[in-house]
Design an enzyme around this catalytic site. Structure first.
Site, PDB file in Angstrom:
ATOM      1  NE  ARG A  43      -1.767  -1.372   3.729  1.00 41.00           N
ATOM      2  CZ  ARG A  43      -2.176  -1.746   4.923  1.00 41.00           C
ATOM      3  NH1 ARG A  43      -3.452  -1.743   5.201  1.00 41.00           N
ATOM      4  NH2 ARG A  43      -1.307  -2.113   5.849  1.00 41.00           N
ATOM      5  CG  ASN A  96       4.260 -11.520   3.091  1.00 43.62           C
ATOM      6  OD1 ASN A  96       4.492 -12.185   4.098  1.00 43.62           O
ATOM      7  ND2 ASN A  96       4.336 -10.189   3.092  1.00 43.62           N
ATOM      8  CE1 TYR A 161      -3.596 -13.187  10.077  1.00 44.47           C
ATOM      9  CE2 TYR A 161      -3.432 -14.714  11.917  1.00 44.47           C
ATOM     10  CZ  TYR A 161      -2.845 -14.040  10.858  1.00 44.47           C
ATOM     11  OH  TYR A 161      -1.512 -14.238  10.581  1.00 44.47           O
ATOM     12  CB  THR A 196       6.758  -8.515  11.563  1.00 43.82           C
ATOM     13  OG1 THR A 196       5.447  -8.954  11.924  1.00 43.82           O
ATOM     14  CG2 THR A 196       7.522  -9.650  10.938  1.00 43.82           C
TER      15      THR A 196
HETATM   16  P1  NAP Z   1       3.482  -6.674   8.704  1.00 49.36           P
HETATM   17  O1  NAP Z   1       4.867  -6.425   9.178  1.00 49.36           O
HETATM   18  O2  NAP Z   1       2.336  -6.001   9.381  1.00 49.36           O
HETATM   19  O3  NAP Z   1       3.416  -6.357   7.158  1.00 49.36           O
HETATM   20  C1  NAP Z   1       2.217  -6.543   6.456  1.00 49.36           C
HETATM   21  C2  NAP Z   1       2.487  -6.320   4.993  1.00 49.36           C
HETATM   22  O4  NAP Z   1       1.253  -6.525   4.275  1.00 49.36           O
HETATM   23  C3  NAP Z   1       2.954  -4.920   4.704  1.00 49.36           C
HETATM   24  O5  NAP Z   1       3.918  -4.964   3.668  1.00 49.36           O
HETATM   25  C4  NAP Z   1       1.686  -4.220   4.218  1.00 49.36           C
HETATM   26  O6  NAP Z   1       1.919  -3.192   3.297  1.00 49.36           O
HETATM   27  C5  NAP Z   1       0.991  -5.360   3.490  1.00 49.36           C
HETATM   28  N1  NAP Z   1      -0.453  -5.144   3.411  1.00 49.36           N
HETATM   29  C6  NAP Z   1      -1.369  -5.204   4.414  1.00 49.36           C
HETATM   30  N2  NAP Z   1      -2.588  -4.915   3.937  1.00 49.36           N
HETATM   31  C7  NAP Z   1      -2.438  -4.666   2.610  1.00 49.36           C
HETATM   32  C8  NAP Z   1      -3.321  -4.304   1.575  1.00 49.36           C
HETATM   33  N3  NAP Z   1      -4.631  -4.116   1.773  1.00 49.36           N
HETATM   34  N4  NAP Z   1      -2.813  -4.116   0.329  1.00 49.36           N
HETATM   35  C9  NAP Z   1      -1.493  -4.287   0.109  1.00 49.36           C
HETATM   36  N5  NAP Z   1      -0.609  -4.626   1.041  1.00 49.36           N
HETATM   37  C10 NAP Z   1      -1.074  -4.812   2.281  1.00 49.36           C
HETATM   38  O7  NAP Z   1       3.124  -8.223   8.726  1.00 49.36           O
HETATM   39  P2  NAP Z   1       4.049  -9.514   8.760  1.00 49.36           P
HETATM   40  O8  NAP Z   1       4.175  -9.945  10.158  1.00 49.36           O
HETATM   41  O9  NAP Z   1       5.252  -9.307   7.918  1.00 49.36           O
HETATM   42  O10 NAP Z   1       3.037 -10.549   8.064  1.00 49.36           O
HETATM   43  C11 NAP Z   1       3.192 -10.982   6.739  1.00 49.36           C
HETATM   44  C12 NAP Z   1       2.280 -12.194   6.544  1.00 49.36           C
HETATM   45  O11 NAP Z   1       2.657 -13.217   7.465  1.00 49.36           O
HETATM   46  C13 NAP Z   1       0.802 -11.905   6.799  1.00 49.36           C
HETATM   47  O12 NAP Z   1       0.015 -12.597   5.859  1.00 49.36           O
HETATM   48  C14 NAP Z   1       0.579 -12.465   8.197  1.00 49.36           C
HETATM   49  O13 NAP Z   1      -0.750 -12.874   8.400  1.00 49.36           O
HETATM   50  C15 NAP Z   1       1.523 -13.646   8.166  1.00 49.36           C
HETATM   51  N6  NAP Z   1       1.914 -14.096   9.516  1.00 49.36           N
HETATM   52  C16 NAP Z   1       2.563 -13.248  10.369  1.00 49.36           C
HETATM   53  C17 NAP Z   1       2.903 -13.703  11.641  1.00 49.36           C
HETATM   54  C18 NAP Z   1       3.615 -12.833  12.637  1.00 49.36           C
HETATM   55  O14 NAP Z   1       3.632 -13.212  13.830  1.00 49.36           O
HETATM   56  N7  NAP Z   1       4.225 -11.736  12.253  1.00 49.36           N
HETATM   57  C19 NAP Z   1       2.582 -15.015  12.017  1.00 49.36           C
HETATM   58  C20 NAP Z   1       1.920 -15.830  11.129  1.00 49.36           C
HETATM   59  C21 NAP Z   1       1.592 -15.354   9.869  1.00 49.36           C
HETATM   60  P3  NAP Z   1       2.159  -1.656   3.800  1.00 49.36           P
HETATM   61  O15 NAP Z   1       3.565  -1.597   4.329  1.00 49.36           O
HETATM   62  O16 NAP Z   1       2.011  -0.867   2.574  1.00 49.36           O
HETATM   63  O17 NAP Z   1       1.139  -1.396   4.869  1.00 49.36           O
END
Ligand code: NAP
Length: 265
Positions: A43, A96, A161, A196
């Protein structure tokens, strides 16, 4: 550039949604280290562009940045069309981007459910629909969906979620069956709590709502992990990079848990 032992993904164009930060930026870095050409979608232009510049400088590969709302099919398909026009057909798609708002079920209204399903499930569906014709034409491709341990088991206060990530795992399995004889693999990676912004936000939410200290809140999160620690984004990224390699050609329809032994499905 042709693929080599050091650059096994050279010549392959990888689209990473949410590639500007967190797990997505780590995945993009791992794929670039193996020589892939990258398109980062997200975004926020400034975050995407800063990450794209860093990766391009560190790994001497082409990295583009495209702003798109993953939850909006038109915005997403326009961005993917731009990626293809500028950097060629997509060989690797990593779905992702995700959001993880937490709230008790009775405080999770239809708007929250719609937003989570649009981003965490339908974003992956729309992106796969956009790149699959090219992969079928090429007779090869890799799709990796970043699900979660919440895609394989129930967790309190994240009903939307959990439902979206379970659906993402189901989508992964079904699409893997449909593409199994076409040179395409479709897999899910299911991280546990990973260091993260999502976890930072969850900790702030817990401390705000319970009055517990950040350390206490962190202990309650890592208590689920037998290794008693947060997963690092790079650990998730290396699993994704392996799934994208030729060595993983027989691995499809799987949900690989990267969570220190938290789940043993
Ligand atoms: P994060 O640091 O919050 O980053 C989320 C990313 O998704 C950012 O790059 C954000 O872009 C993008 N995003 C969110 N909504 C969007 C939208 N509507 N359109 C385009 N881009 C969007 O999250 P993360 O921890 O790296 O998570 C990445 C993935 O891993 C997710 O699917 C999450 O569910 C999964 N996951 C995470 C964890 C954890 O503990 N961290 C555990 C299990 C699974 P912007 O920077 O532009 O906002």
């Amino acid at each position: 550039m042709a693929a080599s032992n050091q650059q096994p993904l050279a010549g392959r164009h990888a689209v990473v949604t949410g590639g500007g930060r967190g797990i997505g930026a780590a995945i993009a870095t791992s794929l670039a280290a193996r020589g892939a050409t990258l398109s980062l979608l997200g975004r926020t232009a400034a975050t995407l562009e800063a990450t794209a510049r860093r990766i391009a400088d560190e790994h001497r590969t082409t990295v583009g940045a495209e702003v798109a709302d993953i939850g909006d099919e038109a915005s997403l398909s326009t961005a993917i069309a731009r990626c293809v026009a500028e950097r060629g057909p997509v060989a690797i798609l990593v779905n992702n981007a995700g959001i993880a708002p937490s709230a008790p079920f009775l405080k999770s209204d239809a708007k929250l459910w719609r937003e989570v399903l649009d981003v965490d499930l339908m974003g992956a569906v729309h992106a796969a629909r956009a790149v699959l014709p090219g992969m079928l034409g090429a007779g090869s491709g890799r799709i990796v969906n970043i699900a979660s341990t919440a895609g394989l088991t129930g967790m309190a206060y994240v009903t939307a979620y959990c439902a979206a990530k379970h659906a993402l795992v189901g989508f992964t399995r079904a699409l893997a069956m449909e593409t199994a004889r076409k040179g395409i693999t479709v897999n899910a990676v299911c991280p546990g709590y990973t260091e993260t912004d999502i976890v930072g936000d969850a900790l702030a939410n817990i401390t705000g709502k319970t009055g517990r200290s950040r350390d206490e809140a962190l202990k309650s999160l890592v208590a689920h992990n037998p290794q008693a620690r947060l997963i690092q984004p790079e650990e998730v990224a290396e699993t994704v990079a392996w799934l994208c390699s030729d060595a993983a050609a027989s691995v499809t329809g799987q949900s690989i848990v990267v969570a220190g032994g938290e789940l043993m499905p």
